[in-house]
Scaffold this motif. Structure first.
Motif, PDB file in Angstrom:
ATOM      1  N   GLY A  20      42.694  48.443  51.560  1.00  0.00           N
ATOM      2  CA  GLY A  20      43.024  49.826  51.225  1.00  0.00           C
ATOM      3  C   GLY A  20      44.423  50.214  51.678  1.00  0.00           C
ATOM      4  N   ARG A  21      44.776  49.821  52.879  1.00  0.00           N
ATOM      5  CA  ARG A  21      46.115  50.137  53.387  1.00  0.00           C
ATOM      6  C   ARG A  21      47.189  49.431  52.575  1.00  0.00           C
ATOM      7  N   LEU A  22      46.925  48.191  52.200  1.00  0.00           N
ATOM      8  CA  LEU A  22      47.915  47.440  51.431  1.00  0.00           C
ATOM      9  C   LEU A  22      48.109  48.034  50.040  1.00  0.00           C
ATOM     10  N   VAL A  23      47.010  48.396  49.404  1.00  0.00           N
ATOM     11  CA  VAL A  23      47.100  49.007  48.073  1.00  0.00           C
ATOM     12  C   VAL A  23      47.861  50.326  48.146  1.00  0.00           C
ATOM     13  N   HIS A  24      47.586  51.098  49.197  1.00  0.00           N
ATOM     14  CA  HIS A  24      48.206  52.411  49.354  1.00  0.00           C
ATOM     15  C   HIS A  24      49.725  52.314  49.498  1.00  0.00           C
ATOM     16  N   THR A  25      50.207  51.189  50.032  1.00  0.00           N
ATOM     17  CA  THR A  25      51.641  51.063  50.312  1.00  0.00           C
ATOM     18  C   THR A  25      52.349  50.097  49.360  1.00  0.00           C
ATOM     19  N   THR A  26      51.641  49.598  48.340  1.00  0.00           N
ATOM     20  CA  THR A  26      52.235  48.611  47.442  1.00  0.00           C
ATOM     21  C   THR A  26      52.114  49.066  45.992  1.00  0.00           C
ATOM     22  N   PRO A  27      53.203  49.505  45.366  1.00  0.00           N
ATOM     23  CA  PRO A  27      53.138  50.013  43.989  1.00  0.00           C
ATOM     24  C   PRO A  27      52.510  49.032  42.997  1.00  0.00           C
ATOM     25  N   ALA A  28      52.832  47.744  43.101  1.00  0.00           N
ATOM     26  CA  ALA A  28      52.293  46.774  42.145  1.00  0.00           C
ATOM     27  C   ALA A  28      50.774  46.709  42.211  1.00  0.00           C
ATOM     28  N   LEU A  29      50.224  46.830  43.405  1.00  0.00           N
ATOM     29  CA  LEU A  29      48.769  46.813  43.564  1.00  0.00           C
ATOM     30  C   LEU A  29      48.156  48.106  43.043  1.00  0.00           C
ATOM     31  N   ALA A  30      48.840  49.215  43.268  1.00  0.00           N
ATOM     32  CA  ALA A  30      48.342  50.488  42.753  1.00  0.00           C
ATOM     33  C   ALA A  30      48.297  50.470  41.223  1.00  0.00           C
ATOM     34  N   VAL A  31      49.306  49.877  40.602  1.00  0.00           N
ATOM     35  CA  VAL A  31      49.347  49.777  39.136  1.00  0.00           C
ATOM     36  C   VAL A  31      48.199  48.904  38.634  1.00  0.00           C
ATOM     37  N   ARG A  32      47.991  47.758  39.274  1.00  0.00           N
ATOM     38  CA  ARG A  32      46.911  46.871  38.861  1.00  0.00           C
ATOM     39  C   ARG A  32      45.547  47.551  39.050  1.00  0.00           C
ATOM     40  N   ASN A  33      45.395  48.273  40.136  1.00  0.00           N
ATOM     41  CA  ASN A  33      44.149  48.995  40.373  1.00  0.00           C
ATOM     42  C   ASN A  33      43.921  50.039  39.284  1.00  0.00           C
ATOM     43  N   MET A  34      44.975  50.693  38.854  1.00  0.00           N
ATOM     44  CA  MET A  34      44.862  51.668  37.776  1.00  0.00           C
ATOM     45  C   MET A  34      44.450  50.991  36.469  1.00  0.00           C
ATOM     46  N   GLN A  35      44.944  49.799  36.246  1.00  0.00           N
ATOM     47  CA  GLN A  35      44.527  49.044  35.059  1.00  0.00           C
ATOM     48  C   GLN A  35      43.028  48.769  35.096  1.00  0.00           C
ATOM     49  N   TYR A  36      42.521  48.422  36.257  1.00  0.00           N
ATOM     50  CA  TYR A  36      41.077  48.224  36.405  1.00  0.00           C
ATOM     51  C   TYR A  36      40.321  49.500  36.055  1.00  0.00           C
ATOM     52  N   GLN A  37      40.829  50.629  36.554  1.00  0.00           N
ATOM     53  CA  GLN A  37      40.151  51.901  36.318  1.00  0.00           C
ATOM     54  C   GLN A  37      40.168  52.263  34.830  1.00  0.00           C
ATOM     55  N   ASP A  38      41.283  52.012  34.180  1.00  0.00           N
ATOM     56  CA  ASP A  38      41.375  52.276  32.741  1.00  0.00           C
ATOM     57  C   ASP A  38      40.377  51.409  31.970  1.00  0.00           C
ATOM     58  N   GLN A  39      40.244  50.158  32.385  1.00  0.00           N
ATOM     59  CA  GLN A  39      39.288  49.262  31.751  1.00  0.00           C
ATOM     60  C   GLN A  39      37.865  49.793  31.905  1.00  0.00           C
ATOM     61  N   SER A  40      37.551  50.235  33.095  1.00  0.00           N
ATOM     62  CA  SER A  40      36.211  50.734  33.366  1.00  0.00           C
ATOM     63  C   SER A  40      35.903  51.958  32.512  1.00  0.00           C
ATOM     64  N   GLN A  41      36.864  52.857  32.401  1.00  0.00           N
ATOM     65  CA  GLN A  41      36.677  54.049  31.577  1.00  0.00           C
ATOM     66  C   GLN A  41      36.511  53.681  30.110  1.00  0.00           C
ATOM     67  N   HIS A  42      37.294  52.722  29.643  1.00  0.00           N
ATOM     68  CA  HIS A  42      37.197  52.263  28.253  1.00  0.00           C
ATOM     69  C   HIS A  42      35.817  51.679  27.967  1.00  0.00           C
ATOM     70  N   LEU A  43      35.319  50.851  28.870  1.00  0.00           N
ATOM     71  CA  LEU A  43      33.998  50.240  28.684  1.00  0.00           C
ATOM     72  C   LEU A  43      32.893  51.292  28.707  1.00  0.00           C
ATOM     73  N   LEU A  44      33.061  52.295  29.563  1.00  0.00           N
ATOM     74  CA  LEU A  44      32.093  53.384  29.609  1.00  0.00           C
ATOM     75  C   LEU A  44      32.078  54.130  28.280  1.00  0.00           C
ATOM     76  N   ALA A  45      33.256  54.429  27.738  1.00  0.00           N
ATOM     77  CA  ALA A  45      33.336  55.119  26.444  1.00  0.00           C
ATOM     78  C   ALA A  45      32.681  54.289  25.343  1.00  0.00           C
ATOM     79  N   LYS A  46      32.902  52.991  25.369  1.00  0.00           N
ATOM     80  CA  LYS A  46      32.293  52.104  24.369  1.00  0.00           C
ATOM     81  C   LYS A  46      30.766  52.147  24.467  1.00  0.00           C
TER      82      LYS A  46
END
Length: 213
Positions: free
Chosen positions: A117-143
C-alpha cells in the motif's frame, strides 16, 4: 501424496512468491523506477524471461497478487441468489470481505499488505496500473449486468455507481489503516459506512435486476 501436477503448481507458486518478495524488497530499498526487471531476476536467481513468464509487466510484481479480485464483482452478480439485486449482492460480498479483513477492502493490517500500500501510494506507475485493474473490474461488472438484461447504457451507469461506492469505502479504510489505526477498531465504522453507501445506491437503483428465478 502429492501428484506430479500438484508438485509443479506448488513450485510455480513458490517461484511467483519469491519473485514478488525480492522485487518488493528492491523497490522499497531503491525505488520502483530505479530497479530493472533484469536486476530482480538476478537477485532471485532466475532469468529475465522467467520473470515475464509469471508477471505480464513489472508493475504486476507488486500488484499481481490482487488480480483475482478483478473478476469478483461480476462473479458475485452472476451467482447472486433469487430475490437479490446486483447492488445488494455486492454489498453482502463487501461485508463478508470486511469481516475477513480482506486486503481489497483496505481493512488489512498485515505487514506485507501495508508495504504494498505504501509503495503504490508513492509510485505513479503502480497507481496507474492499479487504476487499469479497477477499470477492468468495472467493465466486467457492466458486462455481467448486460448479460442479466440491462441495456448497455444502464449497465455502465449501474456499474459505475457500484464501483465508485466501493472505491470511496476502500480509500477511507486504507487512509485510516495507513495512519496507524488497528483494523479491528475501524471495522464497526467500515460496516456502518458500507451499509450507508449501499442504502444510498438502493434509493436510486431500487429493485433493478432483482433476480426472479
Amino acid at each position: 501424496m502429492d501428484t506430479p501436477m500438484g508438485l509443479r503448481e506448488r513450485k510455480k507458486d513458490e517461484t511467483r512468491r519469491l519473485l514478488a518478495r525480492v522485487a518488493l524488497d528492491l523497490f522499497e530499498e531503491r525505488g520502483f523506477d530505479n530497479v530493472s526487471v533484469a536486476e530482480i531476476a538476478d537477485a532471485a536467481g532466475v532469468s529475465k524471461k522467467t520473470v515475464f513468464n509469471y508477471f505480464e509487466v513489472k508493475e504486476d510484481l507488486v500488484l499481481g497478487s490482487g488480480k483475482h479480485h478483478i473478476e469478483e464483482p461480476a462473479a458475485v452478480v452472476r451467482q447472486r441468489p433469487v430475490g437479490q439485486t446486483p447492488h445488494g449482492a455486492i454489498r453482502d460480498y463487501l461485508l463478508t470481505a470486511l469481516a475477513e479483513r480482506q486486503p481489497m477492502t483496505g481493512l488489512s493490517g498485515r505487514p506485507h499488505v501495508l508495504r504494498i500500500g505504501r509503495l503504490v501510494h508513492t509510485t505513479p506507475a503502480l497507481a496507474v496500473r492499479n487504476m487499469q485493474y479497477q477499470d477492468q473490474s468495472q467493465h466486467l461488472l457492466a458486462k455481467a449486468l448486460v448479460d442479466e438484461g440491462a441495456s448497455d447504457l444502464s449497465a455502465q451507469l449501474i456499474a459505475a455507481q457500484i464501483h465508485s461506492a466501493q472505491q470511496v469505502l476502500l480509500a477511507e479504510n486504507t487512509r485510516r489503516v495507513m495512519a496507524g489505526e488497528h483494523p479491528d477498531d475501524i471495522y464497526p465504522d467500515a460496516v456502518t459506512a458500507t451499509q450507508h453507501a449501499f442504502r444510498w445506491l438502493e434509493r436510486g437503483l431500487g429493485d433493478v435486476l432483482r433476480r426472479e428465478q
